[in-house]
Design a protein around this motif. Structure first.
Motif, mmCIF file in Angstrom:
data_model
loop_
_atom_site.group_PDB
_atom_site.id
_atom_site.type_symbol
_atom_site.label_atom_id
_atom_site.label_comp_id
_atom_site.label_asym_id
_atom_site.label_seq_id
_atom_site.Cartn_x
_atom_site.Cartn_y
_atom_site.Cartn_z
ATOM 1 N N ASN A 163 -9.186 10.809 -7.799
ATOM 2 C CA ASN A 163 -8.531 9.600 -7.785
ATOM 3 C C ASN A 163 -8.911 8.725 -9.172
ATOM 4 O O ASN A 163 -8.864 7.499 -9.175
ATOM 5 N N ALA A 169 2.631 13.784 0.256
ATOM 6 C CA ALA A 169 2.963 12.609 1.183
ATOM 7 C C ALA A 169 4.082 11.914 0.219
ATOM 8 O O ALA A 169 3.824 10.890 -0.289
ATOM 9 N N ASP A 229 -4.465 0.579 6.359
ATOM 10 C CA ASP A 229 -6.029 1.193 6.008
ATOM 11 C C ASP A 229 -6.987 0.027 6.056
ATOM 12 O O ASP A 229 -6.685 -1.056 5.723
ATOM 13 N N VAL A 237 -0.218 -1.123 -4.399
ATOM 14 C CA VAL A 237 -1.669 -1.224 -4.439
ATOM 15 C C VAL A 237 -2.356 -0.008 -3.670
ATOM 16 O O VAL A 237 -2.255 0.058 -2.349
ATOM 17 N N ARG A 258 -8.494 7.079 6.490
ATOM 18 C CA ARG A 258 -8.281 7.688 7.402
ATOM 19 C C ARG A 258 -8.326 9.391 7.381
ATOM 20 O O ARG A 258 -7.685 9.842 6.675
ATOM 21 N N LYS A 259 -9.222 9.548 7.871
ATOM 22 C CA LYS A 259 -9.902 11.144 8.014
ATOM 23 C C LYS A 259 -10.232 11.459 6.489
ATOM 24 O O LYS A 259 -9.955 12.532 6.014
ATOM 25 N N ILE A 312 1.914 9.354 7.032
ATOM 26 C CA ILE A 312 0.598 10.271 6.971
ATOM 27 C C ILE A 312 0.820 11.968 7.380
ATOM 28 O O ILE A 312 1.571 12.048 8.137
ATOM 29 N N VAL A 313 0.393 12.590 6.262
ATOM 30 C CA VAL A 313 0.722 14.054 6.491
ATOM 31 C C VAL A 313 -0.611 14.740 6.050
ATOM 32 O O VAL A 313 -1.436 14.405 5.766
ATOM 33 N N ASP A 314 -0.672 16.094 6.541
ATOM 34 C CA ASP A 314 -1.917 16.981 6.204
ATOM 35 C C ASP A 314 -2.304 17.118 5.037
ATOM 36 O O ASP A 314 -3.245 16.816 4.696
ATOM 37 N N ASP A 315 -1.150 17.198 4.159
ATOM 38 C CA ASP A 315 -1.609 17.640 2.689
ATOM 39 C C ASP A 315 -1.176 16.345 1.985
ATOM 40 O O ASP A 315 -0.311 15.930 1.655
ATOM 41 N N SER A 372 -11.717 11.204 -3.397
ATOM 42 C CA SER A 372 -11.518 11.335 -1.873
ATOM 43 C C SER A 372 -11.964 12.677 -1.331
ATOM 44 O O SER A 372 -11.481 13.407 -1.903
ATOM 45 N N ASP A 395 0.976 -1.221 -0.019
ATOM 46 C CA ASP A 395 -0.067 -0.168 0.027
ATOM 47 C C ASP A 395 0.952 1.254 0.038
ATOM 48 O O ASP A 395 2.214 1.029 0.192
ATOM 49 N N TYR A 396 0.498 2.602 -0.510
ATOM 50 C CA TYR A 396 1.329 3.518 -0.349
ATOM 51 C C TYR A 396 1.344 4.417 0.956
ATOM 52 O O TYR A 396 2.127 4.374 1.766
ATOM 53 N N ASP A 397 0.014 5.209 0.967
ATOM 54 C CA ASP A 397 0.118 6.081 2.071
ATOM 55 C C ASP A 397 -0.122 5.581 3.488
ATOM 56 O O ASP A 397 -0.746 4.535 3.758
ATOM 57 N N HIS A 450 -11.294 14.601 1.670
ATOM 58 C CA HIS A 450 -10.291 14.954 3.096
ATOM 59 C C HIS A 450 -11.114 15.889 4.202
ATOM 60 O O HIS A 450 -11.414 16.882 3.591
#
Ligand SMILES: O=P(O)(O)OC[C@H]1O[C@H](O[C@H]2O[C@H](CO)[C@@H](O)[C@H](O)[C@H]2O)[C@H](O)[C@@H](O)[C@@H]1O
Length: 386
Positions: A247, A148, A326, A170, A286-287, A141-144, A252, A133-135, A254
């Motif tokens: 995407n 990332a 996630d 993925v 996540r958020k 995990i970052v705000d913007d 998404s 997985d990526y994020d 956020h």
């Protein structure tokens, strides 16, 4: 193998968290300890935190397209999936210091690093295939979401990994975007939660035919997703901090940077769009609220498709390893469990309800684990030549 429940203090929050300690040499984790009465209810008939969360999510998912859910239940669900809000407001926890979602049914998984040798033993004689997985897995995990980035060191490690094993990324992100972050042409990429898959160009070590593998099971939704993206941008533009990300086969929304009192505005926007498009459904990360086609396709299906493309459809000597942080990664963990092949590794600092078999705490540990895989493979190769 005996499982023992141990309560350990979480050093960060000072809260006692339940753990399951494993003894014996099995690489598989304990099954979740069930509560004493019906799942989700405590002895006094009180609904558990986790069961409450599940109900909220189910309600949100079921009613998302139909319009029956009240905005309050949406906001409750957003809170429930942002466990920073589970503590008293006087104590604010960072995402990594979350209270566990569910005390009774959670498992703290054995560490994939501590159990590395056992894992390798289980893979003996089998072809390891890596799914990442990526994020939250390769990047912190970052705000913007546009920032990332993965570290250079992580990129080098993933590059080395791909010389040893077929490797796929993925992600929930659009494939082009995740490619721009990773920038390794030799990998397989499954973007939009697996709805946009592309293999490496010809000439790569693991490509079979002359053309790269391509799979886009939701292509008919492209115009609809574009429309929805524009509508959501318009509907959320007055909500400070809200960010809508296209995407390609999913959108998404956020709310990480939105003040909690404004979460209902984000929920309203998403709900109104879902009411208009019954062929779309909601999932949560996540958020983030994610809108995607109702087709039966997810990261688990993408994993199966990729195994098949690599020629491992009915093989018993394949050992897929999926690493993710996630809720959407659970679909892939579940597939591995059902196939009884390989294993899932959950990236999390806290206990969660999961189908993964092992855990790593954060992306730096993921990097260490991947590097150990590379070293192990090199050593095995040298030994085979002696
Ligand atoms: O499947 P993944 O690769 O894990 O993608 C899931 C979502 O990740 C991104 O959002 C998450 O990471 C952001 C950057 O750290 C963070 O700001 C956000 O709160 C997280 O939800 C991505 O932006 C989404 O599009 C992906 O669906």
């Amino acid at each position: 193998m005996t499982n023992q429940n141990v309560v350990v203090p979480d050093t960060k929050s000072g809260i006692s968290l339940p753990m399951v300690r494993l003894s014996g040499s099995s690489i598989f984790p304990a099954t979740a300890q069930k509560p004493p009465t019906a799942p989700g209810t405590g002895g006094g008939g009180c609904i558990s935190l986790s069961a409450k969360k599940k109900l909220l999510l189910e309600n949100l998912e079921i009613n998302g397209g139909g319009g029956a859910a009240k905005i309050n239940s949406w906001v409750d669900s957003m809170r429930a999936s942002s466990p920073t809000h589970m503590k008293s407001s006087s104590q604010s926890l960072s995402e990594d210091q979350q209270l566990p979602w569910q005390h009774q049914q959670q498992i703290t998984l054995p560490s994939a690093l501590d159990n590395f040798d056992q894992i390798m033993e289980a893979s003996r004689g089998k072809q390891i295939v890596m799914f990442l997985d990526y994020d939250g897995t390769l990047s912190p995990i970052v705000d913007d979401p546009d920032r990332a980035f993965m570290s250079k060191k992580m990129r080098t490690t993933v590059r080395r990994l791909a010389t040893c094993f077929p490797t796929a990324i993925v992600s929930g992100r659009c494939r082009d975007k995740v490619y721009k972050f990773v920038r390794l042409a030799e990998l397989y990429y499954a973007g939009s939660h697996g709805m946009d898959i592309k293999g490496p160009e010809k000439g790569s070590k693991y490509t079979k035919g002359t053309e790269p593998v391509i799979c886009q099971p939701a292509s008919e939704f492209l115009p609809m997703i574009d429309e929805v993206f524009k509508e959501l941008v318009a509907k959320t533009k007055l909500t400070p901090g809200a960010k809508v990300e296209n995407n390609k086969f999913c959108v998404s929304v956020h709310f990480r940077c939105v003040e909690e009192k404004k979460w209902s505005e984000v929920a309203e926007a998403v709900k109104s769009v879902l009411n208009k498009y019954p062929k779309l459904r909601l999932s949560q990360g996540r958020k983030v609220l994610e809108i995607r086609p109702t087709i039966k396709w997810d990261k688990g299906k993408a994993l199966e498709f990729l195994l098949e493309s690599l020629g491992f459809a009915n093989c018993t000597d394949v050992f897929p390893v999926y690493i993710g942080d996630d809720r959407t990664d659970e679909d892939a963990f579940k597939v591995l469990k059902e196939r009884e092949q390989g294993f899932g590794i959950l990236v999390s600092k806290v206990a969660k309800d999961t189908n993964a078999s092992y855990s790593l705490q954060e992306p730096t540990q993921v990097m260490d684990f991947l590097q150990r895989l590379v070293d192990w493979k090199k050593l095995a190769f040298q030994e085979s030549r002696m």
